[in-house]
Design a protein around this motif. Structure first.
Motif, PDB file in Angstrom:
ATOM      1  N   UNK A   1      16.141  22.600  36.385  1.00 57.76           N
ATOM      2  CA  UNK A   1      16.134  21.562  35.363  1.00 57.76           C
ATOM      3  C   UNK A   1      17.504  21.078  34.961  1.00 57.76           C
ATOM      4  N   UNK A   2      18.564  21.519  35.634  1.00 61.61           N
ATOM      5  CA  UNK A   2      19.926  21.119  35.273  1.00 61.61           C
ATOM      6  C   UNK A   2      20.313  19.876  36.073  1.00 61.61           C
ATOM      7  N   UNK A   3      20.036  18.704  35.518  1.00 58.75           N
ATOM      8  CA  UNK A   3      20.353  17.457  36.205  1.00 58.75           C
ATOM      9  C   UNK A   3      19.245  17.039  37.160  1.00 58.75           C
ATOM     10  N   UNK A   4      19.421  15.848  37.720  1.00 58.08           N
ATOM     11  CA  UNK A   4      18.401  15.302  38.614  1.00 58.08           C
ATOM     12  C   UNK A   4      18.359  16.043  39.952  1.00 58.08           C
TER      13      UNK A   4
ATOM     14  N   UNK B   1      16.745  20.659  42.275  1.00 59.01           N
ATOM     15  CA  UNK B   1      16.162  21.334  43.450  1.00 59.01           C
ATOM     16  C   UNK B   1      17.201  21.652  44.521  1.00 59.01           C
ATOM     17  N   UNK B   2      18.198  20.758  44.694  1.00 67.27           N
ATOM     18  CA  UNK B   2      19.250  21.036  45.678  1.00 67.27           C
ATOM     19  C   UNK B   2      20.105  22.208  45.272  1.00 67.27           C
ATOM     20  N   UNK B   3      20.459  22.282  43.972  1.00 68.20           N
ATOM     21  CA  UNK B   3      21.252  23.414  43.492  1.00 68.20           C
ATOM     22  C   UNK B   3      20.462  24.718  43.604  1.00 68.20           C
TER      23      UNK B   3
ATOM     24  N   UNK C   1       9.336  24.360  38.765  1.00 67.38           N
ATOM     25  CA  UNK C   1       9.980  24.428  37.458  1.00 67.38           C
ATOM     26  C   UNK C   1       9.031  24.929  36.370  1.00 67.38           C
ATOM     27  N   UNK C   2       7.716  24.812  36.591  1.00 67.92           N
ATOM     28  CA  UNK C   2       6.749  25.237  35.592  1.00 67.92           C
ATOM     29  C   UNK C   2       6.532  26.751  35.601  1.00 67.92           C
TER      30      UNK C   2
ATOM     31  N   UNK D   1      22.014  39.409  39.273  1.00 73.20           N
ATOM     32  CA  UNK D   1      22.833  38.329  38.717  1.00 73.20           C
ATOM     33  C   UNK D   1      22.674  37.039  39.492  1.00 73.20           C
ATOM     34  N   UNK D   2      22.564  37.135  40.819  1.00 70.82           N
ATOM     35  CA  UNK D   2      22.366  35.934  41.636  1.00 70.82           C
ATOM     36  C   UNK D   2      21.024  35.277  41.330  1.00 70.82           C
ATOM     37  N   UNK D   3      19.994  36.077  41.101  1.00 70.53           N
ATOM     38  CA  UNK D   3      18.678  35.529  40.751  1.00 70.53           C
ATOM     39  C   UNK D   3      18.750  34.821  39.398  1.00 70.53           C
ATOM     40  N   UNK D   4      19.504  35.391  38.452  1.00 71.68           N
ATOM     41  CA  UNK D   4      19.647  34.731  37.146  1.00 71.68           C
ATOM     42  C   UNK D   4      20.395  33.413  37.286  1.00 71.68           C
ATOM     43  N   UNK D   5      21.405  33.359  38.163  1.00 73.26           N
ATOM     44  CA  UNK D   5      22.113  32.091  38.378  1.00 73.26           C
ATOM     45  C   UNK D   5      21.183  31.050  38.974  1.00 73.26           C
ATOM     46  N   UNK D   6      20.297  31.476  39.857  1.00 75.07           N
ATOM     47  CA  UNK D   6      19.314  30.543  40.420  1.00 75.07           C
ATOM     48  C   UNK D   6      18.407  29.997  39.326  1.00 75.07           C
ATOM     49  N   UNK D   7      18.017  30.865  38.403  1.00 77.72           N
ATOM     50  CA  UNK D   7      17.181  30.410  37.286  1.00 77.72           C
ATOM     51  C   UNK D   7      17.922  29.391  36.434  1.00 77.72           C
ATOM     52  N   UNK D   8      19.247  29.570  36.299  1.00 80.32           N
ATOM     53  CA  UNK D   8      20.033  28.641  35.494  1.00 80.32           C
ATOM     54  C   UNK D   8      20.142  27.255  36.093  1.00 80.32           C
TER      55      UNK D   8
END
Length: 427
Positions: free
Chosen positions: A189-192, A195-197, A155-156, A179-186
């Motif tokens: 840090x979104x919720x606990x 890492x699974x997402x 995440x850093x 676009x898929x790489x940008x979705x991965x970036x999104x």
């Protein structure tokens, strides 16, 4: 004069054109059997050169207006229609323009999907294929590195790495993968469970990279899907000429409009009354520009043919309407369990499928943790998209079971249209 006014793109242009239909506004006017021309003084030093090709009609004006015809062309045609433009010899700038238009009109018409220079087109496609292969090979190496290193501390460094990769995919002419790489970036840090997402998003990217590496071994329909997900496009003319065509009365399940700073996207979901086939009509408009009118309102039939884009899960299509829209009854729907099973089947055909239309029958809005869900008579529920306001659904339902058509993705269900009786309510 009525015909000229009828050519105006809007009432304001018609009014402005009528204001310019005076001889005092023009110099250097003239007309032949094929063209009318003149010079109209504007706010600048040089007058605007205005010409009309009467065979079209087609319009040419040096003014900055983006309307066709502009007010100068309308004023010139109105002046001509009143008989106040005398015959003359075409000046060079008019003659050249009209001759070029006539020359283009005489060229043999290309068939749908036919390119002007097939050899040059093949060379461009080959160069792009090399760029895509090179970019995806670099991405594959990066994914292998992440498997070896793990996501500890990712995440850093995520923003800089994924931004670089997305830019690299754009350079490689693989916008779908970018676009898929940008979705991965999104997902970071979104919720606990981020890492699974993140792992799920990267797994889908790895799958598209692996599929591209053995593209020649895939079934043709799946190869078309892989190419489309990477970002290769299919000409609409080729889809209309060669795509699978399905005739039916198409029920408009609903529409979703997603605007942003650069582009407005509209998705319209259709379902065949007889065939049961699903179709997706995509419409795009630059930011601030209007979208094309809808062929019908949600909850109505559109008679016509859908020409489907190629792929393992043909959804996107082009509509050729054959008759006016028709009223439609409340559609048949599925239970929540049946609806999710249909989504699973869609993923089996196209693992990268992001959205799936569902029609749920006899469901009620209900609380689900901090959000809301649609619950059927079996007690199964489908979670609504976080942040979606359920108040309109609650008002229509009032505690009674309703039919709801919407769009499902991994984030939740987004209602589009609902029915309490046979009357649709657009959400």
């Amino acid at each position: 004069m009525e015909q000229v006014v009828g050519l105006a793109p809007d009432p304001a242009s018609a009014k402005a054109g009528q204001g310019l239909a005076r001889s005092a506004k023009w110099t250097g006017t003239g007309a032949t059997e094929r063209a009318v021309w003149g010079l109209c003084q504007g706010s600048g030093k040089q007058p605007y050169q205005t010409a009309v090709d009467l065979s079209g009609p087609a319009y040419k004006c040096s003014c900055p207006s983006r309307k066709f015809p502009c007010k100068h062309a309308l004023g010139l045609m109105l002046l001509w229609s009143k008989g106040e433009v005398l015959p003359g010899e075409e000046p060079e700038w008019v003659r050249t323009w009209v001759d070029q238009r006539a020359e283009r009109a005489e060229r043999p018409e290309r068939k749908p999907g036919e390119v002007a220079d097939p050899i040059a087109a093949q060379e461009r496609a080959a160069r792009r294929a090399d760029r895509v292969s090179s970019g995806l090979a670099e991405l594959a190496g990066w994914l292998d590195d992440q498997v070896r290193q793990g996501f500890g501390g990712f995440d850093q460094r995520a923003y800089s790495e994924l931004s670089r990769l997305a830019a690299r995919m754009v350079d490689a002419q693989a916008p779908g993968v970018a676009g898929a790489v940008r979705r991965a970036a999104g997902a970071i840090g979104r919720g606990h469970d981020w890492p699974g997402e993140l792992l799920e998003e990267l797994s889908l990217i790895h799958l598209i990279v692996a599929a591209h590496a053995r593209l020649a071994d895939l079934p043709p329909s799946l190869a078309d899907t892989v190419q489309a997900r990477i970002g290769w496009t299919t000409d609409t003319a080729r889809v209309l000429a060669d795509g699978e065509k399905v005739e039916d009365d198409w029920l408009m399940l609903g529409r979703i409009i997603e605007p942003d700073e650069r582009l407005t996207v509209r998705r319209v979901w259709l379902r065949g009354a007889t065939t049961g086939r699903l179709g997706l009509i995509l419409t795009f408009a630059a930011a601030g520009r209007p979208l094309d009118p809808l062929p019908a309102r949600p909850g109505e039939y559109v008679p016509g043919a859908l020409s489907f884009y190629p792929g393992a899960l043909p959804l996107r299509a082009l509509l050729t309407q054959s008759a006016p829209r028709l009223p439609a009854p409340r559609p048949a729907g599925l239970t929540v369990r049946q609806a999710l099973a249909s989504y699973v089947e869609s993923l089996a055909a196209d693992p990268w499928n992001e959205r799936w239309p569902l029609v749920l029958r006899d469901v009620r809005p209900s609380r689900h943790g901090e959000g809301w869900a649609l619950t059927d008579s079996d007690g199964d529920g489908l979670e609504l998209l976080p942040g979606w306001d359920p108040m309109k659904l609650l008002a229509v339902s009032a505690g009674d079971p309703i039919t709801v058509a919407g769009e499902w993705n991994r984030a939740g269900f987004r209602p589009m249209t609902c029915w309490h009786d046979d009357r649709p309510v657009i959400l």
